[in-house]
Design an enzyme around this catalytic site. Structure first.
Site, PDB file in Angstrom:
ATOM      1  N   SER A 134      -5.111  14.712  12.936  1.00  0.00           N
ATOM      2  CA  SER A 134      -3.728  14.636  12.469  1.00  0.00           C
ATOM      3  C   SER A 134      -2.783  15.207  13.523  1.00  0.00           C
ATOM      4  CB  SER A 134      -3.619  15.473  11.196  1.00  0.00           C
ATOM      5  OG  SER A 134      -2.273  15.619  10.822  1.00  0.00           O
ATOM      6  N   TYR A 158      -4.797  23.572   6.378  1.00  0.00           N
ATOM      7  CA  TYR A 158      -5.243  22.169   6.486  1.00  0.00           C
ATOM      8  C   TYR A 158      -5.305  21.750   7.955  1.00  0.00           C
ATOM      9  CZ  TYR A 158      -4.731  17.116   6.875  1.00  0.00           C
ATOM     10  OH  TYR A 158      -4.875  15.799   7.269  1.00  0.00           O
ATOM     11  N   LYS A 162      -8.564  20.669  10.733  1.00  0.00           N
ATOM     12  CA  LYS A 162      -8.648  19.502  11.623  1.00  0.00           C
ATOM     13  C   LYS A 162      -8.889  19.943  13.066  1.00  0.00           C
ATOM     14  CE  LYS A 162      -8.211  16.286   8.677  1.00  0.00           C
ATOM     15  NZ  LYS A 162      -9.284  15.311   8.468  1.00  0.00           N
TER      16      LYS A 162
HETATM   17  P1  NAD Z   1      -7.572  10.305   0.665  1.00  0.00           P
HETATM   18  O1  NAD Z   1      -7.638  11.552  -0.150  1.00  0.00           O
HETATM   19  O2  NAD Z   1      -6.986   9.095   0.036  1.00  0.00           O
HETATM   20  O3  NAD Z   1      -9.022   9.935   1.210  1.00  0.00           O
HETATM   21  C1  NAD Z   1      -9.985  10.918   1.523  1.00  0.00           C
HETATM   22  C2  NAD Z   1     -11.271  10.539   0.806  1.00  0.00           C
HETATM   23  O4  NAD Z   1     -12.281  11.496   1.136  1.00  0.00           O
HETATM   24  C3  NAD Z   1     -11.127  10.550  -0.721  1.00  0.00           C
HETATM   25  O5  NAD Z   1     -11.550   9.298  -1.225  1.00  0.00           O
HETATM   26  C4  NAD Z   1     -12.040  11.676  -1.180  1.00  0.00           C
HETATM   27  O6  NAD Z   1     -12.637  11.409  -2.430  1.00  0.00           O
HETATM   28  C5  NAD Z   1     -13.044  11.743  -0.040  1.00  0.00           C
HETATM   29  N1  NAD Z   1     -13.691  13.052   0.166  1.00  0.00           N
HETATM   30  C6  NAD Z   1     -13.099  14.269   0.279  1.00  0.00           C
HETATM   31  N2  NAD Z   1     -14.023  15.211   0.494  1.00  0.00           N
HETATM   32  C7  NAD Z   1     -15.230  14.573   0.520  1.00  0.00           C
HETATM   33  C8  NAD Z   1     -16.568  15.016   0.698  1.00  0.00           C
HETATM   34  N3  NAD Z   1     -16.864  16.307   0.880  1.00  0.00           N
HETATM   35  N4  NAD Z   1     -17.556  14.094   0.671  1.00  0.00           N
HETATM   36  C9  NAD Z   1     -17.277  12.774   0.479  1.00  0.00           C
HETATM   37  N5  NAD Z   1     -16.041  12.306   0.291  1.00  0.00           N
HETATM   38  C10 NAD Z   1     -15.023  13.199   0.316  1.00  0.00           C
HETATM   39  O7  NAD Z   1      -6.798  10.662   2.009  1.00  0.00           O
HETATM   40  P2  NAD Z   1      -6.310   9.711   3.181  1.00  0.00           P
HETATM   41  O8  NAD Z   1      -4.835   9.813   3.232  1.00  0.00           O
HETATM   42  O9  NAD Z   1      -6.953   8.396   3.105  1.00  0.00           O
HETATM   43  O10 NAD Z   1      -6.858  10.531   4.438  1.00  0.00           O
HETATM   44  C11 NAD Z   1      -8.066  10.190   5.083  1.00  0.00           C
HETATM   45  C12 NAD Z   1      -8.299  11.153   6.224  1.00  0.00           C
HETATM   46  O11 NAD Z   1      -7.205  11.091   7.120  1.00  0.00           O
HETATM   47  C13 NAD Z   1      -8.392  12.614   5.763  1.00  0.00           C
HETATM   48  O12 NAD Z   1      -9.395  13.251   6.520  1.00  0.00           O
HETATM   49  C14 NAD Z   1      -7.024  13.181   6.101  1.00  0.00           C
HETATM   50  O13 NAD Z   1      -7.073  14.546   6.357  1.00  0.00           O
HETATM   51  C15 NAD Z   1      -6.686  12.394   7.362  1.00  0.00           C
HETATM   52  N6  NAD Z   1      -5.244  12.308   7.582  1.00  0.00           N
HETATM   53  C16 NAD Z   1      -4.437  11.788   6.596  1.00  0.00           C
HETATM   54  C17 NAD Z   1      -3.055  11.727   6.794  1.00  0.00           C
HETATM   55  C18 NAD Z   1      -2.147  11.200   5.713  1.00  0.00           C
HETATM   56  O14 NAD Z   1      -0.949  11.418   5.800  1.00  0.00           O
HETATM   57  N7  NAD Z   1      -2.643  10.482   4.711  1.00  0.00           N
HETATM   58  C19 NAD Z   1      -2.513  12.185   8.004  1.00  0.00           C
HETATM   59  C20 NAD Z   1      -3.362  12.680   8.997  1.00  0.00           C
HETATM   60  C21 NAD Z   1      -4.740  12.726   8.766  1.00  0.00           C
HETATM   61  C1  UD1 Z   2       2.978  16.463   5.727  1.00  0.00           C
HETATM   62  C2  UD1 Z   2       2.270  17.727   6.159  1.00  0.00           C
HETATM   63  C3  UD1 Z   2       1.287  17.373   7.276  1.00  0.00           C
HETATM   64  C4  UD1 Z   2       0.323  16.291   6.806  1.00  0.00           C
HETATM   65  C5  UD1 Z   2       1.117  15.072   6.319  1.00  0.00           C
HETATM   66  C6  UD1 Z   2       0.239  14.013   5.731  1.00  0.00           C
HETATM   67  C7  UD1 Z   2       3.750  19.639   5.785  1.00  0.00           C
HETATM   68  C8  UD1 Z   2       4.612  20.664   6.419  1.00  0.00           C
HETATM   69  N1  UD1 Z   2       3.225  18.717   6.621  1.00  0.00           N
HETATM   70  O1  UD1 Z   2       3.671  15.952   6.841  1.00  0.00           O
HETATM   71  O2  UD1 Z   2       0.570  18.522   7.652  1.00  0.00           O
HETATM   72  O3  UD1 Z   2      -0.529  15.884   7.863  1.00  0.00           O
HETATM   73  O4  UD1 Z   2       2.055  15.486   5.302  1.00  0.00           O
HETATM   74  O5  UD1 Z   2      -0.335  14.415   4.538  1.00  0.00           O
HETATM   75  O6  UD1 Z   2       3.533  19.634   4.576  1.00  0.00           O
HETATM   76  N2  UD1 Z   2      10.440  15.012   2.177  1.00  0.00           N
HETATM   77  C9  UD1 Z   2      11.518  15.057   1.322  1.00  0.00           C
HETATM   78  N3  UD1 Z   2      11.265  14.959  -0.021  1.00  0.00           N
HETATM   79  C10 UD1 Z   2      10.020  14.807  -0.540  1.00  0.00           C
HETATM   80  C11 UD1 Z   2       8.922  14.762   0.361  1.00  0.00           C
HETATM   81  C12 UD1 Z   2       9.171  14.891   1.732  1.00  0.00           C
HETATM   82  O7  UD1 Z   2      12.661  15.193   1.738  1.00  0.00           O
HETATM   83  O8  UD1 Z   2       9.858  14.736  -1.768  1.00  0.00           O
HETATM   84  C13 UD1 Z   2      10.701  15.104   3.637  1.00  0.00           C
HETATM   85  C14 UD1 Z   2       9.996  16.274   4.313  1.00  0.00           C
HETATM   86  O9  UD1 Z   2      10.818  17.396   4.317  1.00  0.00           O
HETATM   87  C15 UD1 Z   2       9.764  15.705   5.707  1.00  0.00           C
HETATM   88  C16 UD1 Z   2       9.629  14.195   5.500  1.00  0.00           C
HETATM   89  O10 UD1 Z   2      10.188  13.936   4.214  1.00  0.00           O
HETATM   90  O11 UD1 Z   2      10.892  15.927   6.488  1.00  0.00           O
HETATM   91  C17 UD1 Z   2       8.191  13.722   5.520  1.00  0.00           C
HETATM   92  O12 UD1 Z   2       7.438  14.529   4.624  1.00  0.00           O
HETATM   93  P1  UD1 Z   2       5.905  14.245   4.295  1.00  0.00           P
HETATM   94  O13 UD1 Z   2       5.750  12.840   3.860  1.00  0.00           O
HETATM   95  O14 UD1 Z   2       5.439  15.305   3.366  1.00  0.00           O
HETATM   96  O15 UD1 Z   2       5.184  14.355   5.714  1.00  0.00           O
HETATM   97  P2  UD1 Z   2       5.167  15.562   6.774  1.00  0.00           P
HETATM   98  O16 UD1 Z   2       5.947  16.724   6.312  1.00  0.00           O
HETATM   99  O17 UD1 Z   2       5.542  15.006   8.090  1.00  0.00           O
END
Ligand code: NAD
Ligand code: UD1
Length: 348
Positions: A134, A158, A162
């Site tokens: 991330s 979190y 990572k």
């Molecule tokens: P998500 O929660 O939709 O998917 C994660 C999946 O992992 C879920 O289906 C959950 O059931 C499964 N899981 C969790 N722990 C597990 C375990 N111990 N064994 C087996 N399965 C397990 O989340 P996502 O948004 O699809 O994210 C996927 C990956 O990308 C995650 O590692 C997350 O940290 C990373 N990531 C997500 C974002 C984002 O904004 N969505 C941003 C940066 C990184």
């Molecule tokens: C957040 C997490 C980041 C994580 C990512 C994906 C924090 C500080 N960062 O990123 O670690 O990898 O989510 O899960 O939590 N916002 C609003 N109203 C809302 C929600 C968000 O104004 O109800 C604003 C936030 O202040 C931010 C932007 O929208 O400026 C994006 O927010 P968000 O979608 O939560 O992503 P990040 O903060 O970038």
């Protein structure tokens, strides 16, 4: 670091976290490129219905095993039985707030899960790993565009899980035949253009896009905008919103790069474009064709004003770049939201 010369032929790919938001889109993108798949998930944050939806989109079944990645023995068996050539490790917990209140659970799951996976990959002789990292690994005070050499220093547990997992993978890759790519995602948004798979948060979403869409659908009263007094053109925070299907294509591209990967390498997956919270609001209003009630409230703890990627390393190393716009992402997210108002829970 030395370049390894052996080519890695990748046929079968194991996806951990397979039924999650991002992995379901990765599954569709991989299948479209002819890869065989096996999905693994403990269903702690997702629904098994996703397996059927993915099957619908790839026109064939996706083998699926319900398993916790911390079950090293079970995982080794799955990797060996399916003759897996590469793992894409998306399984993880991702709620920043929860990671502060229950950091041990996050380290256990995200770091412990990665260690277990590395052991299983060693036992089953799987040579290639793509890790879901991330942009949150970068120090919050680093200027954008963020490059892979921007300073690391996550601001919450979190993010630390990572960063620690990346370092453990680096150590293993440096001392074994493993090759690894850390994909550092910026802000994934949107849904598959079919409207059949998408993000299905349990409880109130923490992230901007799903919250905004639920307000547009009338499921929540009001979007709260966290601060309009940042040093940005419209005063709201700027992020790099990347369509989840572009992100998925980035994973396919990463698999194609293993032939030239040194031991391990980090690569940003972002668009390189920053959008403000108000930009997202306007684009969501256009997609949903209605005004979205909103109010400005105070800043959220831990938010930085501006974060967007320098994605040039991804283009250079993977031949990949994002092709979809914020408007595309909002339209696709809205289609998913509209067609599946309660996510996977009750939709046929
Ligand atoms: P998500 O929660 O939709 O998917 C994660 C999946 O992992 C879920 O289906 C959950 O059931 C499964 N899981 C969790 N722990 C597990 C375990 N111990 N064994 C087996 N399965 C397990 O989340 P996502 O948004 O699809 O994210 C996927 C990956 O990308 C995650 O590692 C997350 O940290 C990373 N990531 C997500 C974002 C984002 O904004 N969505 C941003 C940066 C990184
Ligand atoms: C957040 C997490 C980041 C994580 C990512 C994906 C924090 C500080 N960062 O990123 O670690 O990898 O989510 O899960 O939590 N916002 C609003 N109203 C809302 C929600 C968000 O104004 O109800 C604003 C936030 O202040 C931010 C932007 O929208 O400026 C994006 O927010 P968000 O979608 O939560 O992503 P990040 O903060 O970038």
């Amino acid at each position: 670091m030395r370049l390894r010369s052996t080519a890695v032929h990748i046929n079968t790919v194991a996806l951990t976290g397979a039924t999650g938001y991002i992995a379901s889109h990765v599954a569709v993108a991989l299948a479209a490129q002819g890869h065989r798949l096996v999905g693994i998930d403990n269903l702690s944050n997702s629904s098994q219905i996703v397996v059927d939806r993915v099957a619908e989109l790839i026109d064939g079944p996706m083998p699926f095993v319900k398993l916790d990645v911390r079950d090293t023995v079970g995982l080794t068996e799955v990797l060996a039985e399916h003759e897996v050539d590469a793992v894409i490790h998306l399984a993880g917990l991702k709620a920043v707030g929860e990671s502060v209140t229950d950091s041990l659970r996050y380290h256990d799951n995200n770091v412990g899960g990665t260690i277990s996976l590395l052991r299983a990959m060693q036992s089953a002789s799987v040579p290639a790993l793509v890790f879901s990292s991330s942009a949150t690994v970068y120090r919050p005070d680093q200027p954008s565009p963020l490059t892979e050499s921007s300073r690391i220093g996550p601001g919450n547990p979190y993010g630390r899980t990572k960063s620690i997992a990346e370092q453990i993978i680096d150590d293993v890759a440096a001392s074994s035949s493993l090759r690894a790519v850390h994909l550092r995602y910026f802000n994934p948004v949107g849904a598959h253009e079919s409207g059949r798979i998408g993000e299905d948060p349990i409880g109130p979403p923490n992230n901007l896009m799903p919250f905004t869409m639920q307000v547009a659908a009338g499921q929540r009263e009001m979007l709260q905008i966290f601060g309009d007094d940042y040093n940005t053109p419209d005063g709201t925070c700027i992020r790099d919103y990347i369509h989840v299907s572009d992100l998925a294509d980035g994973h396919v591209a990463a698999l194609g790069a293993f032939g030239s990967i040194e031991t391990s390498e980090a690569i940003n997956l972002g668009t390189g474009r920053g959008s403000s919270v108000l930009d997202v609001l306007r684009s969501a209003e256009k997609a949903a064709d209605r005004p979205i009630p909103h109010q400005i409230v105070g800043r959220r703890d831990g938010d930085s004003a501006v974060s967007f990627a320098d994605p040039s390393h991804a283009l250079e190393r993977l031949g990949w770049q994002a092709t979809r716009s914020l408007d595309d992402a909002c339209q696709d997210h809205w289609r998913w939201q509209h067609q599946n108002p309660t996510g996977y829970r009750t939709s046929p």
